[in-house]
Design a protein around this motif. Structure first.
Motif, PDB file in Angstrom:
ATOM      1  N   THR A 103      -7.635   6.668  28.434  1.00 49.58           N
ATOM      2  CA  THR A 103      -7.875   5.876  29.539  1.00 49.58           C
ATOM      3  C   THR A 103      -7.496   6.355  30.826  1.00 49.58           C
ATOM      4  O   THR A 103      -6.803   7.223  30.914  1.00 49.58           O
ATOM      5  N   PHE A 104      -7.932   6.022  32.254  1.00 49.60           N
ATOM      6  CA  PHE A 104      -7.739   6.658  33.222  1.00 49.60           C
ATOM      7  C   PHE A 104      -7.100   5.488  34.098  1.00 49.60           C
ATOM      8  O   PHE A 104      -7.515   4.223  34.171  1.00 49.60           O
ATOM      9  N   GLY A 105      -6.381   5.888  35.208  1.00 41.39           N
ATOM     10  CA  GLY A 105      -5.469   5.107  36.491  1.00 41.39           C
ATOM     11  C   GLY A 105      -5.581   6.080  37.702  1.00 41.39           C
ATOM     12  O   GLY A 105      -5.281   6.836  37.655  1.00 41.39           O
ATOM     13  N   LEU A 106      -5.829   5.371  38.891  1.00 43.11           N
ATOM     14  CA  LEU A 106      -5.998   5.894  40.174  1.00 43.11           C
ATOM     15  C   LEU A 106      -4.459   5.854  40.644  1.00 43.11           C
ATOM     16  O   LEU A 106      -3.822   4.697  40.630  1.00 43.11           O
ATOM     17  N   ALA A 107      -4.298   6.950  41.296  1.00 43.09           N
ATOM     18  CA  ALA A 107      -3.000   7.363  42.038  1.00 43.09           C
ATOM     19  C   ALA A 107      -3.210   7.975  43.306  1.00 43.09           C
ATOM     20  O   ALA A 107      -4.129   8.680  43.483  1.00 43.09           O
ATOM     21  N   GLU A 108      -2.141   7.592  44.130  1.00 43.20           N
ATOM     22  CA  GLU A 108      -2.334   8.049  45.631  1.00 43.20           C
ATOM     23  C   GLU A 108      -1.295   9.274  45.744  1.00 43.20           C
ATOM     24  O   GLU A 108      -0.155   9.199  45.317  1.00 43.20           O
ATOM     25  N   ILE A 109      -1.583  10.245  46.536  1.00 49.58           N
ATOM     26  CA  ILE A 109      -0.846  11.361  46.925  1.00 49.58           C
ATOM     27  C   ILE A 109       0.132  10.778  48.242  1.00 49.58           C
ATOM     28  O   ILE A 109      -0.473  10.680  49.154  1.00 49.58           O
TER      29      ILE A 109
END
Length: 309
Positions: A103-109
């Motif tokens: 499963t995948f999840g978005l993250a910000e730098i």
């Protein structure tokens, strides 16, 4: 002067005994996190404002392109589902363990390191979001790095270009296995442990091999650069330079991977063990005696009713 000496002392202790200062680093990241979010807020606000005031024509074109992509992905998903069913059937026939799913999840730098040697980034996802150490991070379909430090609200990711990072890879064309090591920001990766007789060529793609169990297999890592293959006379291995497929200077969003190990299907219960020879012989004799007894019994006459004299 006192602050400078204290900073140098902490740097020296952190270099010698990094694990002893882990709690201090965690608390420091938690304290600095609100400042980093406030500094990054103008950039995010600008991006959202520009997106809000985009022209109607551009939005219509993007909408059309996205619809075409959805149709393409839908067709590919049908093919993939059929292949997955065949794969599961073959694994069941071979009594093999099912493959892992993800499963995948978005993250910000939020923060980028300016060190030319180290490659560390701060993400806006932490333990409260299910992030854990040694978690794999992607940029699109390419491997970005792995999580090395986690706080409740943020986490640090170690990029492939870091000099302390090495990943097992495989040449997608030839299948040869090797190790890809970081050489610092702006530098290509160094592909090691390839024999001197290797068939590696310019333009070859190296993907993760899956050895070691950390990185899932088959994800792109680097591409051999022009004049990146050097064979030295008498050297036991080749020297190969490959550019990472991630643009670390322009990437703002990354994908976090959660691995879900495959659960083997329940096996059918074993068949009951056959009876031994003596029991089988006894059963046959008993059945034979019963048949003989039934045959030796006289038939009972049937009385007919009715009829006159």
């Amino acid at each position: 002067m006192v602050l400078l000496l204290g900073a140098l002392t902490l740097m020296a202790v952190d270099y010698r005994h990094s694990e002893s200062l882990r709690p201090i680093r965690t608390v420091s990241l938690m304290l600095v996190y609100p400042v980093l979010v406030s500094v990054d807020s103008p950039h995010r606000f600008y991006n959202r404002t520009v997106g809000f005031f985009s022209s109607q024509t551009q939005l219509a074109l993007e909408n059309t392109a996205l619809k075409e992509q959805i149709q393409t992905y839908a067709a590919q998903q049908r093919v993939l589902s059929s292949v997955q069913q065949e794969n599961a059937h073959l694994r069941a026939m071979l009594n093999a363990a099912p493959s892992d799913s993800y499963t995948f999840g978005l993250a910000e730098i939020l923060e980028a390191a300016n060190d030319r040697v180290r490659g560390l980034m701060l993400l806006n996802k932490g333990a409260n979001d299910g992030v854990h150490e040694s978690q794999v991070v992607l940029s699109g379909e390419n491997i970005y790095g792995q999580i090395v430090n986690v706080t409740p609200f943020s986490s640090k990711v170690l990029q492939l270009i870091d000099r302390n990072h090495t990943i097992p890879v495989r040449n997608q064309r030839t299948g040869e296995r090797a190790l890809a090591s970081g050489m610092g920001r702006g530098q290509p990766l160094e592909i090691r442990n390839l024999p001197g007789s290797s068939d590696v060529k310019e333009g070859d793609i190296f993907v993760s091999s899956g050895l070691g169990g950390l990185y899932p297999p088959g994800f792109p890592v680097a591409k051999v650069i022009p004049q990146g293959v050097e064979f030295k006379q008498g050297a036991p291995s080749a020297t190969v330079k490959a550019a990472p497929l991630v643009n670390y200077e322009a990437t703002r969003d990354v994908l976090l991977i959660w691995r879900k190990p495959g659960i083997p299907e329940p096996q059918p219960l074993p068949a009951p063990e056959p009876k031994n020879a003596s029991d089988a012989t006894s059963d046959r004799d008993t059945k034979k005696d019963s048949q003989q007894t039934n045959e030796s019994k006289p038939e009972t006459p049937v009385r007919q009713s009715g009829g006159g004299r």
